[in-house]
Motif scaffolding. Structure first.
Motif, PDB file in Angstrom:
ATOM      1  N   ARG A 171       9.610   1.353   6.947  1.00 53.23           N
ATOM      2  CA  ARG A 171       9.338   0.393   8.024  1.00 53.23           C
ATOM      3  C   ARG A 171       8.606   1.013   9.220  1.00 53.23           C
ATOM      4  O   ARG A 171       8.620   0.451  10.305  1.00 53.23           O
ATOM      5  CB  ARG A 171      10.634  -0.283   8.543  1.00 53.23           C
ATOM      6  CG  ARG A 171      11.462  -0.956   7.478  1.00 53.23           C
ATOM      7  CD  ARG A 171      10.718  -2.136   6.855  1.00 53.23           C
ATOM      8  NE  ARG A 171      11.535  -2.833   5.886  1.00 53.23           N
ATOM      9  CZ  ARG A 171      11.594  -2.539   4.586  1.00 53.23           C
ATOM     10  NH1 ARG A 171      10.872  -1.543   4.094  1.00 53.23           N
ATOM     11  NH2 ARG A 171      12.354  -3.240   3.775  1.00 53.23           N
ATOM     12  N   LYS A 174       3.510   1.600   7.472  1.00 53.06           N
ATOM     13  CA  LYS A 174       2.482   2.106   6.536  1.00 53.06           C
ATOM     14  C   LYS A 174       1.695   0.990   5.863  1.00 53.06           C
ATOM     15  O   LYS A 174       0.466   1.056   5.780  1.00 53.06           O
ATOM     16  CB  LYS A 174       3.137   2.986   5.445  1.00 53.06           C
ATOM     17  CG  LYS A 174       3.861   4.194   5.976  1.00 53.06           C
ATOM     18  CD  LYS A 174       4.620   4.899   4.885  1.00 53.06           C
ATOM     19  CE  LYS A 174       5.676   4.040   4.220  1.00 53.06           C
ATOM     20  NZ  LYS A 174       6.742   3.563   5.122  1.00 53.06           N
ATOM     21  N   SER A 175       2.406  -0.016   5.348  1.00 56.44           N
ATOM     22  CA  SER A 175       1.693  -1.094   4.633  1.00 56.44           C
ATOM     23  C   SER A 175       0.822  -1.883   5.608  1.00 56.44           C
ATOM     24  O   SER A 175      -0.331  -2.225   5.293  1.00 56.44           O
ATOM     25  CB  SER A 175       2.682  -2.022   3.924  1.00 56.44           C
ATOM     26  OG  SER A 175       3.373  -1.295   2.933  1.00 56.44           O
ATOM     27  N   THR A 176       1.352  -2.140   6.797  1.00 61.21           N
ATOM     28  CA  THR A 176       0.575  -2.847   7.829  1.00 61.21           C
ATOM     29  C   THR A 176      -0.687  -2.053   8.156  1.00 61.21           C
ATOM     30  O   THR A 176      -1.801  -2.587   8.179  1.00 61.21           O
ATOM     31  CB  THR A 176       1.438  -2.994   9.112  1.00 61.21           C
ATOM     32  OG1 THR A 176       2.654  -3.651   8.775  1.00 61.21           O
ATOM     33  CG2 THR A 176       0.703  -3.755  10.200  1.00 61.21           C
ATOM     34  N   ARG A 236      -0.945   1.907  -3.518  1.00 60.26           N
ATOM     35  CA  ARG A 236       0.388   1.968  -2.948  1.00 60.26           C
ATOM     36  C   ARG A 236       1.266   2.752  -3.905  1.00 60.26           C
ATOM     37  O   ARG A 236       1.262   2.477  -5.101  1.00 60.26           O
ATOM     38  CB  ARG A 236       0.903   0.541  -2.794  1.00 60.26           C
ATOM     39  CG  ARG A 236       2.326   0.526  -2.353  1.00 60.26           C
ATOM     40  CD  ARG A 236       2.875  -0.876  -2.237  1.00 60.26           C
ATOM     41  NE  ARG A 236       4.247  -0.748  -1.754  1.00 60.26           N
ATOM     42  CZ  ARG A 236       5.016  -1.755  -1.431  1.00 60.26           C
ATOM     43  NH1 ARG A 236       4.574  -2.978  -1.538  1.00 60.26           N
ATOM     44  NH2 ARG A 236       6.238  -1.553  -0.999  1.00 60.26           N
ATOM     45  N   ARG A 251       2.140   8.697  -9.814  1.00 60.70           N
ATOM     46  CA  ARG A 251       0.933   9.184  -9.116  1.00 60.70           C
ATOM     47  C   ARG A 251      -0.071   9.762 -10.112  1.00 60.70           C
ATOM     48  O   ARG A 251      -1.282   9.521 -10.002  1.00 60.70           O
ATOM     49  CB  ARG A 251       1.309  10.275  -8.093  1.00 60.70           C
ATOM     50  CG  ARG A 251       1.833   9.717  -6.812  1.00 60.70           C
ATOM     51  CD  ARG A 251       2.151  10.824  -5.820  1.00 60.70           C
ATOM     52  NE  ARG A 251       3.402  11.508  -6.094  1.00 60.70           N
ATOM     53  CZ  ARG A 251       4.602  11.035  -5.805  1.00 60.70           C
ATOM     54  NH1 ARG A 251       4.734   9.874  -5.223  1.00 60.70           N
ATOM     55  NH2 ARG A 251       5.697  11.722  -6.080  1.00 60.70           N
ATOM     56  N   ARG A 253       1.733   5.868   1.146  1.00 61.86           N
ATOM     57  CA  ARG A 253       2.619   6.923   0.617  1.00 61.86           C
ATOM     58  C   ARG A 253       1.917   7.709  -0.487  1.00 61.86           C
ATOM     59  O   ARG A 253       1.050   7.202  -1.192  1.00 61.86           O
ATOM     60  CB  ARG A 253       3.933   6.388   0.040  1.00 61.86           C
ATOM     61  CG  ARG A 253       4.886   5.776   1.049  1.00 61.86           C
ATOM     62  CD  ARG A 253       6.257   5.621   0.365  1.00 61.86           C
ATOM     63  NE  ARG A 253       7.201   4.847   1.158  1.00 61.86           N
ATOM     64  CZ  ARG A 253       8.023   5.381   2.051  1.00 61.86           C
ATOM     65  NH1 ARG A 253       8.014   6.671   2.276  1.00 61.86           N
ATOM     66  NH2 ARG A 253       8.860   4.611   2.708  1.00 61.86           N
ATOM     67  N   GLY A 310       5.067   1.068  19.655  1.00 61.54           N
ATOM     68  CA  GLY A 310       4.073   0.232  20.343  1.00 61.54           C
ATOM     69  C   GLY A 310       3.518  -0.801  19.378  1.00 61.54           C
ATOM     70  O   GLY A 310       3.930  -0.861  18.214  1.00 61.54           O
TER      71      GLY A 310
HETATM   72  N1  Z5A Z   1       9.801   7.005  -2.555  1.00 61.80           N
HETATM   73  C1  Z5A Z   1      10.335   8.119  -3.172  1.00 61.80           C
HETATM   74  O1  Z5A Z   1      11.529   8.344  -3.144  1.00 61.80           O
HETATM   75  N2  Z5A Z   1       9.493   8.959  -3.840  1.00 61.80           N
HETATM   76  C2  Z5A Z   1       8.158   8.739  -3.911  1.00 61.80           C
HETATM   77  O2  Z5A Z   1       7.435   9.525  -4.549  1.00 61.80           O
HETATM   78  C3  Z5A Z   1       7.622   7.586  -3.246  1.00 61.80           C
HETATM   79  C4  Z5A Z   1       8.468   6.741  -2.579  1.00 61.80           C
HETATM   80  C5  Z5A Z   1       6.137   7.320  -3.303  1.00 61.80           C
HETATM   81  C6  Z5A Z   1      10.059   2.524  -1.538  1.00 61.80           C
HETATM   82  O3  Z5A Z   1       8.850   2.766  -0.895  1.00 61.80           O
HETATM   83  C7  Z5A Z   1      10.928   3.756  -1.518  1.00 61.80           C
HETATM   84  O4  Z5A Z   1      10.439   4.746  -2.429  1.00 61.80           O
HETATM   85  C8  Z5A Z   1      10.969   4.474  -0.192  1.00 61.80           C
HETATM   86  C9  Z5A Z   1      10.516   5.891  -0.456  1.00 61.80           C
HETATM   87  C10 Z5A Z   1      10.709   6.045  -1.898  1.00 61.80           C
HETATM   88  N3  Z5A Z   1      12.310   4.611   0.271  1.00 61.80           N
HETATM   89  N4  Z5A Z   1      13.017   3.811   0.713  1.00 61.80           N
HETATM   90  N5  Z5A Z   1      13.790   3.114   1.064  1.00 61.80           N
HETATM   91  P1  Z5A Z   1       7.949   1.575  -0.390  1.00 61.80           P
HETATM   92  O5  Z5A Z   1       6.744   2.198   0.228  1.00 61.80           O
HETATM   93  O6  Z5A Z   1       7.748   0.637  -1.498  1.00 61.80           O
HETATM   94  O7  Z5A Z   1       8.795   0.776   0.712  1.00 61.80           O
HETATM   95  P2  Z5A Z   1       9.239   1.188   2.216  1.00 61.80           P
HETATM   96  O8  Z5A Z   1       8.365   2.225   2.763  1.00 61.80           O
HETATM   97  O9  Z5A Z   1      10.678   1.308   2.174  1.00 61.80           O
HETATM   98  O10 Z5A Z   1       9.162   0.095   3.170  1.00 61.80           O
HETATM   99  P3  Z5A Z   1       7.987  -0.644   3.623  1.00 61.80           P
HETATM  100  O11 Z5A Z   1       8.545  -1.967   3.743  1.00 61.80           O
HETATM  101  O12 Z5A Z   1       6.843  -0.499   2.695  1.00 61.80           O
HETATM  102  O13 Z5A Z   1       7.626  -0.024   5.072  1.00 61.80           O
HETATM  103  P4  Z5A Z   1       6.232   0.169   5.788  1.00 61.80           P
HETATM  104  O14 Z5A Z   1       5.154  -0.126   4.837  1.00 61.80           O
HETATM  105  O15 Z5A Z   1       6.207   1.472   6.442  1.00 61.80           O
HETATM  106  O16 Z5A Z   1       6.236  -0.891   6.956  1.00 61.80           O
HETATM  107  P5  Z5A Z   1       5.490  -2.321   7.069  1.00 61.80           P
HETATM  108  O17 Z5A Z   1       5.790  -3.174   5.872  1.00 61.80           O
HETATM  109  O18 Z5A Z   1       4.098  -2.141   7.473  1.00 61.80           O
HETATM  110  O19 Z5A Z   1       6.292  -2.871   8.318  1.00 61.80           O
HETATM  111  C11 Z5A Z   1       7.709  -3.128   8.250  1.00 61.80           C
HETATM  112  C12 Z5A Z   1       8.077  -4.258   9.222  1.00 61.80           C
HETATM  113  O20 Z5A Z   1       7.774  -3.848  10.552  1.00 61.80           O
HETATM  114  C13 Z5A Z   1       7.283  -5.554   8.982  1.00 61.80           C
HETATM  115  O21 Z5A Z   1       8.110  -6.616   9.296  1.00 61.80           O
HETATM  116  C14 Z5A Z   1       6.121  -5.431   9.977  1.00 61.80           C
HETATM  117  O22 Z5A Z   1       5.609  -6.651  10.349  1.00 61.80           O
HETATM  118  C15 Z5A Z   1       6.803  -4.691  11.129  1.00 61.80           C
HETATM  119  N6  Z5A Z   1       5.884  -3.827  11.905  1.00 61.80           N
HETATM  120  C16 Z5A Z   1       4.886  -3.036  11.432  1.00 61.80           C
HETATM  121  N7  Z5A Z   1       4.272  -2.388  12.427  1.00 61.80           N
HETATM  122  C17 Z5A Z   1       4.892  -2.764  13.565  1.00 61.80           C
HETATM  123  C18 Z5A Z   1       4.711  -2.432  14.948  1.00 61.80           C
HETATM  124  N8  Z5A Z   1       3.772  -1.568  15.373  1.00 61.80           N
HETATM  125  N9  Z5A Z   1       5.565  -2.991  15.836  1.00 61.80           N
HETATM  126  C19 Z5A Z   1       6.519  -3.848  15.441  1.00 61.80           C
HETATM  127  N10 Z5A Z   1       6.738  -4.230  14.155  1.00 61.80           N
HETATM  128  C20 Z5A Z   1       5.940  -3.678  13.229  1.00 61.80           C
END
Ligand code: Z5A
Ligand code: MG
Length: 219
Positions: A17, A20-22, A42, A77, A98, A186
């Motif tokens: 969270r 990264k995806s954003t 991804r 990968r 990632r 931010g």
């Molecule tokens: N994993 C592993 O163990 N080994 C490996 O080799 C790899 C991964 C590659 C799943 O990964 C799991 O796999 C992860 C690591 C492990 N562990 N866990 N748990 P994933 O990449 O599929 O999922 P994730 O990283 O857990 O979560 P995510 O949802 O993908 O997070 P993110 O991409 O970093 O965040 P986001 O989706 O861009 O944003 C999250 C929320 O925050 C969303 O509601 C956005 O609207 C909000 N957001 C984003 N930016 C902001 C800012 N600047 N302000 C406020 N809110 C924001």
């Protein structure tokens, strides 16, 4: 006739969270608007056979040994390694959400005997090495408050703290110079500008030096 610069391989890393995806989506959009051809990857890629097993593990639908799941993440990968090299050679960009840094730090953060950092990293040696790795630094308290945190395995604060330390440790070891920390607190737009500054600077340096794509080296 001027030769086309090779493509660039950009990775975004960070805690769950951290955005990264954003940010990988925004970076891809920005690059395409500049007429670059971009493949947005991804990891884990949950659409492949290895990714299906990984996804089931993360959601708790199956159980695997810690070593087995580590190797599946790495295999996920390796499935893309040749494609990444071909795209870069063709002058295209690859933006990955990632990469192997997550592979090493999440597995090692479990504290399981025989699953240390060196062992975990060994299976990643030889993969395409990113040109720059932007590490989004948001802090455990910030990410915990964001949507969806806690739904999957690994999403708990204690492990996140060890993962954060793991990224710091990677920054201090071989090829650690590839990692650049960006303040991910931010607004989304603010963070996007910080990420772009790093990516643009890295791309400029590569074009100036004419350096080719490298592979991950052994420690
Ligand atoms: N994993 C592993 O163990 N080994 C490996 O080799 C790899 C991964 C590659 C799943 O990964 C799991 O796999 C992860 C690591 C492990 N562990 N866990 N748990 P994933 O990449 O599929 O999922 P994730 O990283 O857990 O979560 P995510 O949802 O993908 O997070 P993110 O991409 O970093 O965040 P986001 O989706 O861009 O944003 C999250 C929320 O925050 C969303 O509601 C956005 O609207 C909000 N957001 C984003 N930016 C902001 C800012 N600047 N302000 C406020 N809110 C924001
Ligand atoms: Mg994500």
């Amino acid at each position: 006739m001027p030769s086309i610069p090779r493509g660039k391989f950009i990775v975004l890393e960070g805690l769950d969270r951290s955005g990264k995806s954003t940010q990988t989506a925004l970076l891809t959009t920005r690059l395409r608007a500049q007429n670059h051809t971009v493949t947005h990857l991804r990891f884990p890629d949950r659409t492949t056979p290895t990714g299906t097993l990984i996804s089931a593990y993360l959601t708790g639908a199956n159980q695997l040994s810690d070593h087995a799941i580590h190797l599946l993440f790495a295999a996920n990968r390796w499935e893309k390694a040749a494609e990444i090299e071909e795209l870069i050679a063709r002058g295209e960009w690859v933006v990955a959400d990632r990469y192997y840094y997550s592979g090493v730090v999440y597995s090692a953060a479990k504290g399981v005997e025989g699953l240390g950092v060196e062992w975990c990293r060994q299976v990643e040696v030889g993969l395409p090495r990113p040109d720059v790795v932007v590490v989004l630094d948001a802090g455990e308290d910030v990410v915990e408050g964001r949507g969806g945190f806690g739904e999957e395995r690994y999403e708990e604060k204690g492990l996140q703290g060890r993962v954060r330390e793991g990224f710091r440790m990677l920054g201090g070891r071989g090829e650690g110079e590839d990692l650049v920390w960006v303040d991910a607190k931010g607004g989304v737009e603010e963070v996007e500008i910080r990420v772009w500054e790093v990516v643009e600077g890295a791309a400029r340096k590569i074009n100036e030096s004419g350096r080719g794509l490298r592979r991950v080296g052994a420690w």
